[in-house]
Design a protein around this motif. Structure first.
Motif, PDB file in Angstrom:
ATOM      1  N   LYS A  30      53.491  34.861  36.497  1.00 40.07           N
ATOM      2  CA  LYS A  30      52.733  35.248  37.659  1.00 40.07           C
ATOM      3  C   LYS A  30      53.362  34.626  38.878  1.00 40.07           C
ATOM      4  O   LYS A  30      52.855  33.679  39.446  1.00 40.07           O
ATOM      5  N   ARG A  33      51.347  33.733  42.268  1.00 35.19           N
ATOM      6  CA  ARG A  33      50.060  33.057  42.209  1.00 35.19           C
ATOM      7  C   ARG A  33      50.016  31.819  43.105  1.00 35.19           C
ATOM      8  O   ARG A  33      49.015  31.509  43.708  1.00 35.19           O
ATOM      9  N   LEU A 102      37.715  38.474  30.748  1.00 33.97           N
ATOM     10  CA  LEU A 102      38.738  39.376  31.247  1.00 33.97           C
ATOM     11  C   LEU A 102      39.674  39.777  30.117  1.00 33.97           C
ATOM     12  O   LEU A 102      39.732  39.123  29.072  1.00 33.97           O
ATOM     13  N   ASP A 105      45.496  40.668  30.442  1.00 40.45           N
ATOM     14  CA  ASP A 105      46.286  40.560  31.666  1.00 40.45           C
ATOM     15  C   ASP A 105      45.753  39.425  32.522  1.00 40.45           C
ATOM     16  O   ASP A 105      44.605  38.986  32.388  1.00 40.45           O
ATOM     17  N   THR A 106      46.585  38.970  33.433  1.00 46.10           N
ATOM     18  CA  THR A 106      46.231  37.810  34.247  1.00 46.10           C
ATOM     19  C   THR A 106      45.561  38.234  35.547  1.00 46.10           C
ATOM     20  O   THR A 106      46.020  39.142  36.227  1.00 46.10           O
ATOM     21  N   TYR A 107      44.482  37.547  35.885  1.00 45.52           N
ATOM     22  CA  TYR A 107      43.744  37.795  37.118  1.00 45.52           C
ATOM     23  C   TYR A 107      43.776  36.528  37.980  1.00 45.52           C
ATOM     24  O   TYR A 107      43.897  35.412  37.483  1.00 45.52           O
ATOM     25  N   ASP A 108      43.637  36.743  39.282  1.00 45.06           N
ATOM     26  CA  ASP A 108      43.413  35.648  40.216  1.00 45.06           C
ATOM     27  C   ASP A 108      42.071  35.859  40.882  1.00 45.06           C
ATOM     28  O   ASP A 108      41.464  36.935  40.785  1.00 45.06           O
ATOM     29  N   ARG A 115      41.333  39.523  41.549  1.00 44.13           N
ATOM     30  CA  ARG A 115      42.513  40.285  41.949  1.00 44.13           C
ATOM     31  C   ARG A 115      43.500  40.367  40.791  1.00 44.13           C
ATOM     32  O   ARG A 115      43.664  39.406  40.028  1.00 44.13           O
ATOM     33  N   LYS A 116      44.131  41.531  40.675  1.00 38.48           N
ATOM     34  CA  LYS A 116      45.142  41.741  39.651  1.00 38.48           C
ATOM     35  C   LYS A 116      46.346  42.431  40.278  1.00 38.48           C
ATOM     36  O   LYS A 116      46.202  43.435  40.975  1.00 38.48           O
ATOM     37  N   GLU A 118      50.131  44.216  39.637  1.00 38.71           N
ATOM     38  CA  GLU A 118      50.983  44.847  38.639  1.00 38.71           C
ATOM     39  C   GLU A 118      52.384  45.043  39.219  1.00 38.71           C
ATOM     40  O   GLU A 118      52.545  45.298  40.422  1.00 38.71           O
TER      41      GLU A 118
END
Length: 457
Positions: A30, A33, A102, A105-108, A115-116, A118
């Motif tokens: 990420k 981030r 979730l 996939d990684t979220y912030d 927020r995601k 791609e």
């Protein structure tokens, strides 16, 4: 040493937790981030007080602050649930908790949204999505995209701002194009039509910043510091601004390698050397409101507080050589001193752990009845400086912060509510922060999924 010590007190919990929070998550793929976290931290510490904070000051002298410890402990969710979704819980009718599971996939999170991001095969951003969390549901928000182009001192700054509005607040994600100059955007309190652009260049002794205004509604960039003589200043290290965005504080280093502070009035196009005009040695400056600045003077582990009236120029000492709080959750350190958050309201713990809210503008201290600060306890102000998050961490490991207690001190209601948590030692909780002005967030990096826990007191 004085400055380092003061800055530690200035944002102690946020800096500590954010560093611990993403140590584990940084191993994931990420790349942007860190920029998201840096922007959020900058806003949390340095953005002006929101308009809602002004409502506190009118009532503050009259309120009585009371502490209430909820007898019911929070049943922290087990980590064996990997399916995405949102579960809700009620803690004794006083706290609403939402547990957001979730996907892989990684979220912030930040600015009140999830927020995601791609990427395509070349690692370029191809899509950014934002969600609000409302009444137990994850709501997809419409996203706007603006191209950014600016030039400062022959350096080009380009990229894209992805943004949306949720509950009247901007959520932002910056995609700066390299190898051109570095930049990031920052919301202006109370505005959704424009943001500040923080342009930077150089490294170490050559590092400097410049502030511009970017209008999201028109896509135009404005050099708001033109005609203010700021171009003749020493290199600017950082900026802070008032709640209405019209007063800009510039932090510079002079030729003697000393920090100097200036205040630029964007409306009157005037520039004031605060360090020279104050007549005192200033360690830090931040806004209390649109017409008042707070000066801090650090000296051997203590801090004196002064107010500076931008209209009259009057300087008044409100607190004299108060000891700075330096607990940081270390059980061997005595709990005592003044906690600062870069806003008008701070907290003060006496040698017995009795807690008071300190109005830095007036010097008034209002005690919290029934509460004694325990070893390992820490506080974090929300962006509006109307609420303080209280937490206690125990048995911290490489996999979890060990958050055993949560609470919120609300200045507007005059209440301080806290509860114990059970089962936290079995979770991989890696960060603690404010999700927005009213909700507290714990992020958990579970095996095979991420989770975010929201608490509204």
């Amino acid at each position: 040493m004085k400055t380092k010590r003061l800055l530690s007190a200035f944002g102690q919990l946020d800096e500590q937790y954010m560093e611990e929070a993403f140590q584990k998550m940084s191993e994931k793929k990420k790349r942007p981030r860190g920029k998201w976290r840096a922007a959020a931290a900058a806003i949390l510490l340095f953005a002006g007080v929101f308009g809602t904070a002004m409502a506190v000051s009118a009532q503050f002298r009259q309120i009585v602050l009371s502490f209430f410890h909820i007898e019911q402990a929070e049943p922290v969710p087990k980590k064996d649930t990997e399916s995405p979704g949102i579960a809700q819980s009620d803690i004794d009718g006083l706290v609403r908790a939402e547990y957001i599971r979730l996907d892989k996939d990684t979220y912030d999170s930040g600015y009140g949204t999830l927020r995601k991001v791609e990427y395509d095969e070349d690692g370029n951003v191809c899509m950014v999505r934002f969600w609000a969390i409302e009444n137990g549901s994850k709501v997809l928000l419409p996203v706007q995209k603006n191209s950014v182009s600016a030039i400062w001192q022959d350096t080009s700054y380009q990229g894209t701002i992805y943004w949306c509005v949720s509950n009247g607040q901007l959520s932002l994600y910056d995609d700066a194009k390299q190898p051109v100059g570095n930049w990031q955007s920052a919301p202006i309190p109370g505005r959704t039509d424009a943001v500040f652009l923080l342009l930077s260049k150089g490294r170490y002794d050559e590092y400097r910043q410049h502030l511009m205004l970017y209008r999201l509604d028109t896509g135009e960039t404005e050099d708001i510091l033109q005609q203010t003589e700021t171009e003749n200043l020493p290199p600017v290290e950082n900026y802070r601004w008032s709640d209405d965005g019209t007063k800009i504080i510039l932090i510079c280093w002079n030729k003697e390698n000393e920090k100097t502070f200036y205040c630029c009035d964007l409306t009157a196009k005037t520039l004031t050397n605060l360090s020279a005009s104050s007549g005192i040695e200033i360690s830090e400056v931040f806004p209390a409101d649109s017409n008042t600045l707070i000066f801090l003077q650090a000296k051997e582990g203590t801090c004196s507080v002064f107010t500076y009236d931008l209209i009259s120029g009057a300087i008044t000492e409100t607190l004299h050589e108060e000891k700075l709080f330096e607990d940081y959750g270390m059980k061997s350190v005595q709990i005592e001193g003044l906690m600062l958050f870069g806003k008008r309201y701070g907290l003060f713990a006496d040698p017995s752990g009795n807690l008071s809210v300190a109005d830095l503008k007036t010097g008034t201290k209002t005690q919290v009845n029934g509460f004694t600060l325990e070893t390992g306890g820490n506080f974090l102000s929300n962006p509006a400086n109307t609420k303080f998050l209280y937490s206690v961490m125990e048995d911290q490991t490489d996999d979890s912060l060990g958050i055993s207690k949560l609470g919120v001190l609300d200045l507007k209601s005059g209440t301080f509510t806290a509860f114990d948590r059970k089962g936290y030692e079995n979770l991989s909780e890696c960060s603690l922060s404010w999700f927005d002005n009213n909700r507290v967030q714990i992020s958990s990096g579970e095996s095979g999924t991420d989770a975010i826990y929201l608490y509204e007191f």
